[in-house]
Design a protein around this motif. Structure first.
Motif, PDB file in Angstrom:
ATOM      1  N   ALA A  75       0.727  -1.215  -0.070  1.00 28.99           N
ATOM      2  CA  ALA A  75      -0.088   0.028   0.012  1.00 28.99           C
ATOM      3  C   ALA A  75       0.778   1.125  -0.134  1.00 28.99           C
ATOM      4  O   ALA A  75       1.870   1.270   0.893  1.00 28.99           O
ATOM      5  N   LEU A  76       0.608   2.312  -0.923  1.00 28.20           N
ATOM      6  CA  LEU A  76       1.344   3.453  -0.962  1.00 28.20           C
ATOM      7  C   LEU A  76       0.343   4.587  -0.837  1.00 28.20           C
ATOM      8  O   LEU A  76      -0.553   4.662  -1.256  1.00 28.20           O
ATOM      9  N   ALA A  77       0.993   5.743   0.070  1.00 24.29           N
ATOM     10  CA  ALA A  77       0.241   6.866   0.418  1.00 24.29           C
ATOM     11  C   ALA A  77       0.190   7.631  -0.784  1.00 24.29           C
ATOM     12  O   ALA A  77       1.201   7.515  -1.645  1.00 24.29           O
ATOM     13  N   GLN A  78      -0.659   8.552  -0.990  1.00 20.64           N
ATOM     14  CA  GLN A  78      -0.901   9.643  -1.827  1.00 20.64           C
ATOM     15  C   GLN A  78       0.550  10.387  -1.788  1.00 20.64           C
ATOM     16  O   GLN A  78       1.118  10.824  -0.732  1.00 20.64           O
ATOM     17  N   ASP A  79       1.103  10.788  -3.023  1.00 20.33           N
ATOM     18  CA  ASP A  79       2.311  11.673  -3.118  1.00 20.33           C
ATOM     19  C   ASP A  79       3.354  11.101  -2.504  1.00 20.33           C
ATOM     20  O   ASP A  79       4.318  11.814  -1.895  1.00 20.33           O
ATOM     21  N   SER A  80       3.687   9.799  -2.334  1.00 18.53           N
ATOM     22  CA  SER A  80       4.943   9.139  -1.814  1.00 18.53           C
ATOM     23  C   SER A  80       5.921   8.563  -2.624  1.00 18.53           C
ATOM     24  O   SER A  80       6.861   8.161  -2.107  1.00 18.53           O
ATOM     25  N   ILE A  81       5.700   8.518  -4.156  1.00 23.40           N
ATOM     26  CA  ILE A  81       6.735   7.940  -4.918  1.00 23.40           C
ATOM     27  C   ILE A  81       7.393   9.310  -5.711  1.00 23.40           C
ATOM     28  O   ILE A  81       6.726  10.162  -6.015  1.00 23.40           O
ATOM     29  N   THR A  82       8.499   9.289  -5.358  1.00 24.60           N
ATOM     30  CA  THR A  82       9.442  10.482  -6.018  1.00 24.60           C
ATOM     31  C   THR A  82       9.835   9.908  -7.452  1.00 24.60           C
ATOM     32  O   THR A  82      10.297   8.751  -7.718  1.00 24.60           O
ATOM     33  N   SER A  83       9.431  10.602  -8.315  1.00 27.15           N
ATOM     34  CA  SER A  83       9.559   9.961 -10.048  1.00 27.15           C
ATOM     35  C   SER A  83      10.421  11.050 -10.685  1.00 27.15           C
ATOM     36  O   SER A  83      10.150  12.195 -10.616  1.00 27.15           O
ATOM     37  N   THR A  84      11.250  10.550 -11.608  1.00 26.36           N
ATOM     38  CA  THR A  84      11.738  11.265 -12.505  1.00 26.36           C
ATOM     39  C   THR A  84      11.673  10.597 -14.018  1.00 26.36           C
ATOM     40  O   THR A  84      12.150   9.351 -14.143  1.00 26.36           O
ATOM     41  N   GLY A  99       8.787  14.871 -10.058  1.00 23.91           N
ATOM     42  CA  GLY A  99       7.476  15.038  -9.286  1.00 23.91           C
ATOM     43  C   GLY A  99       7.281  14.074  -8.169  1.00 23.91           C
ATOM     44  O   GLY A  99       7.967  13.089  -8.258  1.00 23.91           O
ATOM     45  N   THR A 100       6.399  14.302  -6.955  1.00 26.18           N
ATOM     46  CA  THR A 100       6.293  13.360  -6.166  1.00 26.18           C
ATOM     47  C   THR A 100       4.690  13.006  -6.141  1.00 26.18           C
ATOM     48  O   THR A 100       3.856  12.938  -5.099  1.00 26.18           O
ATOM     49  N   ARG A 101       4.017  13.222  -7.282  1.00 26.61           N
ATOM     50  CA  ARG A 101       2.523  13.162  -7.277  1.00 26.61           C
ATOM     51  C   ARG A 101       2.280  11.634  -7.812  1.00 26.61           C
ATOM     52  O   ARG A 101       2.758  11.258  -8.872  1.00 26.61           O
ATOM     53  N   ASN A 102       1.104  11.130  -6.949  1.00 26.62           N
ATOM     54  CA  ASN A 102       0.583   9.845  -7.383  1.00 26.62           C
ATOM     55  C   ASN A 102      -0.584   9.573  -6.269  1.00 26.62           C
ATOM     56  O   ASN A 102      -0.752  10.224  -5.440  1.00 26.62           O
ATOM     57  N   PRO A 103      -1.450   8.816  -6.803  1.00 29.61           N
ATOM     58  CA  PRO A 103      -2.758   8.684  -5.989  1.00 29.61           C
ATOM     59  C   PRO A 103      -2.375   7.618  -4.884  1.00 29.61           C
ATOM     60  O   PRO A 103      -1.290   6.893  -5.039  1.00 29.61           O
ATOM     61  N   ALA A 104      -3.186   7.295  -3.950  1.00 27.83           N
ATOM     62  CA  ALA A 104      -3.002   6.230  -2.978  1.00 27.83           C
ATOM     63  C   ALA A 104      -3.139   5.209  -3.879  1.00 27.83           C
ATOM     64  O   ALA A 104      -4.200   5.186  -4.362  1.00 27.83           O
ATOM     65  N   MET A 105      -2.704   4.192  -3.347  1.00 30.88           N
ATOM     66  CA  MET A 105      -2.519   2.692  -4.277  1.00 30.88           C
ATOM     67  C   MET A 105      -2.701   1.692  -3.049  1.00 30.88           C
ATOM     68  O   MET A 105      -1.756   1.729  -2.174  1.00 30.88           O
ATOM     69  N   ALA A 106      -3.382   0.624  -3.278  1.00 33.97           N
ATOM     70  CA  ALA A 106      -3.388  -0.621  -2.240  1.00 33.97           C
ATOM     71  C   ALA A 106      -2.481  -1.524  -2.894  1.00 33.97           C
ATOM     72  O   ALA A 106      -2.010  -1.280  -4.017  1.00 33.97           O
TER      73      ALA A 106
END
Length: 158
Positions: A75-84, A99-106
């Motif tokens: 499970a990942l919280a919203q805006d918890s993945i740092t991406s390039t 950015g570090t934007r992502n939806p919450a994911m189970a």
């Protein structure tokens, strides 16, 4: 009666000016195509088809990547993945979208990152093939690359 004609004439003139103004208004900048697909290879983390969606507002651009072929391991919280996301420019060099934007994911949910922000110039032709996506999750870096050119073709920015 004369007042009614003047009002009608003024309304018609205002309408004509409005239509003329629209005809000469600058067109909005747009990226073409706005959606492309790639086959992503993320090594031991999986791979498969991914969709890239691009937007443009002047020199500012965003790209969002979604895929059901790669799933969240936990499970990942919203805006918890740092991406390039690094795309290769046909004119030489590359452009990074970060950015570090992502939806919450189970756990087991399809992965979505973005919108990731980048800066583009008019005429940039950006392609995922030859670039990479790096995602940092819980301190673990996952690197994905495109297995071939994106379809229907590179993003071309106005």
């Amino acid at each position: 009666m004369r007042g009614k004609r003047t009002t009608t004439g003024a309304a018609l003139l205002a309408g004509a000016l409005a239509v003329t103004g629209l005809a000469f208004a600058p067109t909005a900048l747009a990226v073409t195509p706005d959606t492309a697909t790639i086959t992503a290879d993320c090594g031991t983390f999986g791979g498969g088809e991914a969709t890239l969606t691009a937007t443009q507002d002047g020199t500012a651009a965003t790209i969002t990547l979604t895929t059901s072929a790669i799933t969240a391991p936990l499970a990942l919280a919203q805006d918890s993945i740092t991406s390039t996301l690094t795309l290769v420019n046909a004119g030489g060099g590359s452009t990074a979208f970060t950015g570090t934007r992502n939806p919450a994911m189970a756990a087991g949910d399809p992965v979505t990152v973005g919108p990731l922000d980048g800066t583009v110039a008019s005429g940039d032709s950006l392609e995922a093939y030859g670039g990479s996506l790096q995602m940092s999750v819980f301190g673990i870096t996952i690197t994905c690359t495109a297995a071939g050119p994106q379809s229907p073709g590179p993003f071309v920015f106005d």
